[in-house]
Design a protein around this motif. Structure first.
Motif, PDB file in Angstrom:
ATOM      1  N   ALA A   1       3.508  12.621  12.191  1.00  0.00           N
ATOM      2  CA  ALA A   1       4.824  13.266  12.124  1.00  0.00           C
ATOM      3  C   ALA A   1       4.872  14.469  13.057  1.00  0.00           C
ATOM      4  O   ALA A   1       5.868  14.672  13.762  1.00  0.00           O
ATOM      5  N   ASN A   2       3.797  15.252  13.096  1.00  0.00           N
ATOM      6  CA  ASN A   2       3.754  16.410  13.992  1.00  0.00           C
ATOM      7  C   ASN A   2       3.770  15.971  15.449  1.00  0.00           C
ATOM      8  O   ASN A   2       4.435  16.592  16.287  1.00  0.00           O
ATOM      9  N   SER A   3       3.064  14.907  15.771  1.00  0.00           N
ATOM     10  CA  SER A   3       3.041  14.393  17.134  1.00  0.00           C
ATOM     11  C   SER A   3       4.429  13.925  17.555  1.00  0.00           C
ATOM     12  O   SER A   3       4.882  14.200  18.667  1.00  0.00           O
ATOM     13  N   LEU A   4       5.110  13.218  16.665  1.00  0.00           N
ATOM     14  CA  LEU A   4       6.454  12.747  16.973  1.00  0.00           C
ATOM     15  C   LEU A   4       7.420  13.910  17.133  1.00  0.00           C
ATOM     16  O   LEU A   4       8.298  13.891  17.996  1.00  0.00           O
TER      17      LEU A   4
ATOM     18  N   ALA B   1       0.842  -1.194   0.000  1.00  0.00           N
ATOM     19  CA  ALA B   1       0.000   0.000   0.000  1.00  0.00           C
ATOM     20  C   ALA B   1       0.880   1.248   0.000  1.00  0.00           C
ATOM     21  O   ALA B   1       0.601   2.213  -0.720  1.00  0.00           O
ATOM     22  N   ARG B   2       1.948   1.237   0.768  1.00  0.00           N
ATOM     23  CA  ARG B   2       2.860   2.388   0.809  1.00  0.00           C
ATOM     24  C   ARG B   2       3.573   2.566  -0.531  1.00  0.00           C
ATOM     25  O   ARG B   2       3.737   3.683  -1.014  1.00  0.00           O
TER      26      ARG B   2
ATOM     27  N   LYS C   1      -9.154   8.303   0.117  1.00  0.00           N
ATOM     28  CA  LYS C   1      -8.280   7.424   0.906  1.00  0.00           C
ATOM     29  C   LYS C   1      -6.862   7.952   0.945  1.00  0.00           C
ATOM     30  O   LYS C   1      -6.209   7.942   2.003  1.00  0.00           O
ATOM     31  N   LEU C   2      -6.359   8.429  -0.189  1.00  0.00           N
ATOM     32  CA  LEU C   2      -4.999   8.961  -0.223  1.00  0.00           C
ATOM     33  C   LEU C   2      -4.882  10.220   0.634  1.00  0.00           C
ATOM     34  O   LEU C   2      -3.898  10.395   1.366  1.00  0.00           O
TER      35      LEU C   2
ATOM     36  N   ARG D   1      -0.638  10.670   8.277  1.00  0.00           N
ATOM     37  CA  ARG D   1       0.827  10.641   8.326  1.00  0.00           C
ATOM     38  C   ARG D   1       1.362  11.988   8.815  1.00  0.00           C
ATOM     39  O   ARG D   1       2.281  12.053   9.629  1.00  0.00           O
ATOM     40  N   SER D   2       0.779  13.078   8.331  1.00  0.00           N
ATOM     41  CA  SER D   2       1.199  14.411   8.746  1.00  0.00           C
ATOM     42  C   SER D   2       0.950  14.620  10.243  1.00  0.00           C
ATOM     43  O   SER D   2       1.797  15.150  10.955  1.00  0.00           O
TER      44      SER D   2
END
Length: 74
Positions: free
Chosen positions: A59-62, A19-20, A47-48, A55-56
């Motif tokens: 990434a912001n949380s991380l 899928a990725r 879906k995309l 994902r964004s």
């Protein structure tokens, strides 16, 4: 406790990575102008976009967690 699925489908083990790859391929084709994002069916676009937003967000949380670890402040 015994495994409920002693013979898992070997294809299901590669579904997430495929899928990725598919997502990356679509992004590449759009970036190079081979296809337009709007050429995709609406369900595929939705879906995309949902995956991109998720994902964004992750990434912001991380990034926030990483920044917090440096000096204890956000």
């Amino acid at each position: 406790m015994p495994d409920k699925h002693p013979n898992p489908n070997p294809l299901s083990e590669t579904d997430a990575s495929l899928a990725r790859v598919t997502e990356d391929l679509i992004n590449l084709l759009v970036e190079r102008g081979v296809i337009r994002f709007t050429d995709l069916p609406q369900a595929a676009q939705d879906k995309l976009l949902a995956r991109q937003q998720t994902r964004s967000h992750l990434a912001n949380s991380l990034r926030l967690l990483s920044d917090e670890g440096e000096d204890g402040l956000l």
